[in-house]
Each structure stands twice: as C-alpha cells, then as structure tokens.
Design a protein around this motif. Structure first.
Motif, mmCIF file in Angstrom:
data_model
loop_
_atom_site.group_PDB
_atom_site.id
_atom_site.type_symbol
_atom_site.label_atom_id
_atom_site.label_comp_id
_atom_site.label_asym_id
_atom_site.label_seq_id
_atom_site.Cartn_x
_atom_site.Cartn_y
_atom_site.Cartn_z
ATOM 1 N N VAL A 137 -19.441 7.107 -5.741
ATOM 2 C CA VAL A 137 -18.815 6.564 -4.541
ATOM 3 C C VAL A 137 -19.813 5.586 -3.940
ATOM 4 N N LEU A 138 -19.406 4.335 -3.830
ATOM 5 C CA LEU A 138 -20.273 3.283 -3.319
ATOM 6 C C LEU A 138 -20.025 3.128 -1.822
ATOM 7 N N VAL A 139 -21.091 3.192 -1.047
ATOM 8 C CA VAL A 139 -20.984 3.228 0.411
ATOM 9 C C VAL A 139 -21.698 2.024 1.010
ATOM 10 N N ARG A 140 -21.028 1.410 1.984
ATOM 11 C CA ARG A 140 -21.618 0.317 2.750
ATOM 12 C C ARG A 140 -21.838 0.782 4.181
ATOM 13 N N ASP A 141 -23.074 0.664 4.681
ATOM 14 C CA ASP A 141 -23.366 1.079 6.045
ATOM 15 C C ASP A 141 -22.790 0.083 7.046
ATOM 16 N N ARG A 142 -22.484 0.604 8.221
ATOM 17 C CA ARG A 142 -22.080 -0.284 9.301
ATOM 18 C C ARG A 142 -23.273 -1.101 9.782
ATOM 19 N N PRO A 143 -23.026 -2.310 10.268
ATOM 20 C CA PRO A 143 -24.141 -3.111 10.802
ATOM 21 C C PRO A 143 -24.868 -2.370 11.911
ATOM 22 N N GLY A 144 -26.189 -2.301 11.798
ATOM 23 C CA GLY A 144 -27.009 -1.638 12.791
ATOM 24 C C GLY A 144 -27.239 -0.168 12.548
ATOM 25 N N ALA A 145 -26.552 0.427 11.574
ATOM 26 C CA ALA A 145 -26.728 1.852 11.304
ATOM 27 C C ALA A 145 -28.053 2.099 10.596
ATOM 28 N N ARG A 146 -28.698 3.227 10.942
ATOM 29 C CA ARG A 146 -29.957 3.585 10.289
ATOM 30 C C ARG A 146 -29.653 4.205 8.927
ATOM 31 N N GLN A 147 -30.342 3.713 7.913
ATOM 32 C CA GLN A 147 -30.069 4.170 6.548
ATOM 33 C C GLN A 147 -30.371 5.652 6.378
ATOM 34 N N ASP A 148 -31.483 6.131 6.926
ATOM 35 C CA ASP A 148 -31.828 7.538 6.755
ATOM 36 C C ASP A 148 -30.830 8.442 7.465
ATOM 37 N N ALA A 149 -30.308 7.997 8.613
ATOM 38 C CA ALA A 149 -29.321 8.801 9.327
ATOM 39 C C ALA A 149 -28.005 8.875 8.552
ATOM 40 N N VAL A 150 -27.616 7.758 7.933
ATOM 41 C CA VAL A 150 -26.383 7.747 7.139
ATOM 42 C C VAL A 150 -26.540 8.648 5.918
ATOM 43 N N GLN A 151 -27.705 8.586 5.272
ATOM 44 C CA GLN A 151 -27.939 9.445 4.110
ATOM 45 C C GLN A 151 -27.892 10.918 4.495
ATOM 46 N N ALA A 152 -28.488 11.252 5.623
ATOM 47 C CA ALA A 152 -28.486 12.650 6.059
ATOM 48 C C ALA A 152 -27.064 13.122 6.346
#
Length: 502
Positions: free
Chosen positions: A330-345
């Motif tokens: 599943v390929l995921v694109r973060d929202r602009p301004g989102a922290r990568q580590d927070a999204v991964q968690a």
C-alpha cells in the motif's frame, strides 16, 4: 539456500540424470577431439610427423577457414536480425550471436592471432626494445599455438561479459525506474501472505495521510509473435487519476484517467506494447491468472514497466482472477506539513497481521536487494564458466612456455639476456590477453546492444567493477601462466636447457 533463492517449503532436488549427461558429454567431447587430432599424425611416416611437429604450418586448413568465415557471416546476419527485433525476441536471438561468433573465433583463431600481433604489436616494434620485437615475431610465427590461448580468453570475456552486463543492465535500469517511479512517502508491506483488501482504505483514513493506493501484484499472459508470453500485472485500487501522487509510471501516450474499474481498459508498458504491436486505442488480448480471457482497450502507455510492472489494471478487474486477493503493498502519500515519524507511528497501529511500514528510501533499498538476488544466478553461471575458461587458458599458456625449451636455450646462447627472455614472454602474454579481451569485448557488445534495447529500451550498462575484474583477471592470468614456467626454464643453464630437449 543462503541467498533465499529457494523459497521455504520447497525442496531442492538434484537428480543423477543431469550429472551423468554432463559427464558423458564431457568424455565424448574429449575422446572425439583426441581421436580427430591423432588420426592424421598416426597415419604419417615417423620422419614426416616429426618434421610437421617441428615447424608450424603457415596457413590454417581450407576447411577450417571456410567454416570460420561461414560462422562469422552467420553471426553478422544474426546480429542484424537481433537489432531489428524487440522484447524477449531480441534477447533470444542475441544469445545465438555470441555462440556463432565464438565458433568463428575457434576456427579463425590463428588468423586472429596474426592480426593481433600485427596491429597490437605495432607499438612494440616502434619502441625498438629487443624483448618487444621478439614477442611480436614469435606471436606471428607461432599464431596457431597462441590461438589456442586466445580462444579461452575470448570465451570468458564474451560469455562472462554478456551474462554479467546483461544482469547489470537490467538491474541498473530497474533500480533507476524504481527510484524515479516510487514517490510515496510510506510503503506498507506484509511479512505474511499479503495485505487485506481494506488496508488501503483504512490507511487513507489515518491522520496525516493524504492518499493511499493498494497494489495487487499478479501475472497474465499475452500473445506476441505467435507465442504466449508472461507479464507482471499491477492491480491498483482507488482513483487511477490519483496514482501519480504515489507512483509515477512515466506516461508516454494516452492518460491513466481513462482507466475504468470494469476491466475493459488497460495501461501497458511501451516495450510490451511494441512487442505485442498495440497502441493507444487498440486491444490487447490477455489471459488472467485463472485463465480467463479478456480484451481490454489500451488507454495509456508508460516507460517504467521494467521496474514497476508491465501491465496496469484496476484492482477490481484482477482480484477475482488471482490466486490470492491480497495487496503486495500500500503506497501512502503524506499530507503537506505532516510529520513523517508521526504518520509512520499511526500506520503501525493498524490492526493488520505482519504489517511492515517503511519509508521511500527503505523500500528502494529492499527493491535493490531483490534485484541483486535475481542477478545472482547469472553471476554464479558467469564465474563458473570463467573458471573453466581460465583453467583452459592457463594450461595452454603453461604448456606453450614449457614446450619452448630449445627456443629459450638458443636465445640465451645467442646472447639474449635473462631479462630480455622474460620480457619477450611477458609481452607475448599481454598480446594474448589484449587480443582476447578486445575480441571478446566486441562480441559481448554486439550481443548486449539488442538485448538491452529489447529489455530496457536503452543502451547496455557495463558495471565498472565487472569490466575491471574481467580485464585484470585476463592480464594477471596471462602474466602468471607465462612468468612462472619461464622462470623455471631459466633456472637451468643454456646448454642444459638445450640438451633437455634432445
């Protein structure tokens, strides 16, 4: 097993029939070669046989020359055919090119040795050094003897160069396409059978996620040039128009927006489209994983199919026809301004058994590791073949030097210094290595060009380490195989060395 080439649960079976066939073929080839080589000398009178053994024939036989020229012409024709084909057909034809040219080298070896001595020996003759001039003269006078040493070097350069560079070209092109094509910030994978179909939807609702696309990887068959060929299929979920946010396929013509979920449309890699002779607006007959035949209309072509997938269909069109309807990623694109580590968690909290979460760099590294595993079999085959050719070349060079006791003794009695004799043999070894490397390199390049163009759409990629390894190995092999026996000969006095031949 150490490379994980054999999946868990699969037993590697090695039967006795291939082993017996290989041993039998080797014995038959050796006995046939010995019989054919000894047949004519055994019928000649002793005096005539001794005379012919003492002086090398000036020219190769007519039959040998005719066969060599025929093989050379066949190789040129096959190279021209391979240059005008695409896809796997180019690779299949190109593999015959190296075999045909190698046959020509085997037959025309003495002429090749004389040509190499004339062209490559020109700087040695102009240098005015005694050792260089002696090396050129001996190479021209004993071209048949040195041809038997050049041929194995040509063999190892052509075959190893073709196999290693072919794998390197595919790996290099695939890795580049993965780096350029996968633009997702996070990639969800599974340590088990795969990801459930609802994983992409759940990931899309995760805080900080802007888009999530599930990718189901399966296979299909298509017809090209009258034969069935396999292709990798990407079944993607969601709106195809949003796919470039996580996966950039490099669209060449048409548009991914025209993909529909009913399976009546498809996007195709440009190389596969050329092989199947289809364009945007045409239909591509396919047989899906369960044998179901479909005739989707091509709505787009793209250029990164080697690294990402050759066919693109909506997930709904292929899920029912796959052996397991689980997503590979599943390929995921973060929202602009989102922290990568927070999204991964947040993604790791999804209740999916065996879920793995990695960033773009980690996914690329894993893809490169998988590509290296696929190229490993070619590397093993190349080095095994190179080992056999190296043994053949080394044996020939050693026996060639040891058979020159009288010649070395005469040179020493005529006033040639020990250093000049060693220099002569050293330059001969370098001439043999250079002739073999150049000839083998030309054969490998002629073979690789259509393969690279058919499989990757570009020029061959020659890994620097591979080129330096082959060239350095050939030169080192030649120097050691001549230098060590030559020093053994020179440890005896000139008179004793000449008497040893009597």
């Amino acid at each position: 097993m150490a490379k994980d080439a054999v999946p868990p649960g699969v037993t590697l079976a090695v039967g006795w029939i291939p082993m017996a066939a290989a041993i039998g073929a080797g014995l038959l080839a050796a006995l046939s070669a010995g019989y054919l080589a000894a047949r004519r000398p055994s019928k000649a009178p002793p005096s005539q046989a001794l005379g012919e053994a003492a002086v090398e024939p000036r020219r190769p036989g007519v039959i040998r020359t005719v066969l060599g020229v025929t093989a050379l012409a066949g190789g040129i024709v096959l190279a021209a055919v391979a240059a005008h084909t695409t896809g796997d057909d180019a690779a299949s034809v190109a593999l015959g090119v190296v075999f045909t040219f190698m046959t020509a080298v085997a037959f025309l070896g003495p002429r090749l040795a004389r040509l190499a001595a004339t062209v490559l020996g020109l700087p040695l003759r102009l240098s005015g050094r005694a050792s260089g001039e002696l090396a050129v003269a001996n190479t021209r006078a004993n071209s048949r003897r040195l041809a038997s040493a050049i041929t194995p070097i040509v063999l190892v350069t052509a075959f190893c160069g073709t196999l290693l560079c072919m794998g390197g070209t595919i790996t290099h092109a695939s890795s580049r396409q993965v780096r350029e094509g996968v633009v997702a910030d996070q990639v969800l994978g599974s340590a088990g059978a795969g990801l459930p179909a609802d994983t992409a939807g759940r990931a899309a609702r995760t805080p900080g996620v802007g888009a999530a696309v599930g990718v189901l990887r399966t296979g299909a068959l298509y017809r090209a040039s009258g034969t069935l060929n396999s292709a990798n299929v990407l079944g993607v979920s969601g709106d195809p128009a949003a796919l470039p946010e996580v996966l950039r396929l490099g669209v060449r013509s048409g548009s991914l927006k025209n993909l529909t979920g009913d399976g009546r449309t498809i996007a195709v890699d440009t190389l596969l489209a050329a092989s199947a002779h289809v364009k945007v607006g045409g239909t591509l007959p396919l047989w899906l994983g369960d044998g179901t035949r479909v005739n989707p209309t091509v709505v787009a072509t793209y250029g990164r199919g080697l690294g990402l997938g050759q066919l693109l269909l909506p997930r709904a069109a292929v899920a029912a026809h796959s052996s397991a309807a689980f997503d590979s990623q599943v390929l995921v694109r973060d929202r602009p301004g989102a922290r990568q580590d927070a999204v991964q968690a947040a993604l790791r909290k999804l209740a999916v058994p065996g879920l793995t979460v990695t960033d773009r760099a980690g996914y690329r590294a894993q893809a490169d590791q998988d590509l290296e595993l696929n190229a490993w079999s070619n590397e093993v085959m190349a080095w095994v073949l190179g080992g056999f050719a190296a043994v053949a070349a080394a044996n020939t060079l050693v026996m060639t030097v040891l058979d020159r006791r009288r010649e070395v003794a005469l040179l020493r009695l005529a006033g040639t210094t020990r250093g000049q004799v060693l220099g002569m043999l050293r330059w001969e070894a370098l001439l043999v290595a250079a002739a073999g490397l150049l000839t083998g390199g030309v054969i490998a390049w002629i073979t690789l060009v259509p393969i690279a163009r058919g499989l990757t759409g570009g020029a061959p990629y020659v890994p620097p380490a591979t080129a330096l390894g082959i060239a350095g190995g050939a030169v080192l092999l030649g120097l050691l195989s001549t230098g060590l026996p030559a020093r053994a000969l020179l440890r005896t006095s000139p008179v004793a060395a000449g008497a040893a031949r009597e």
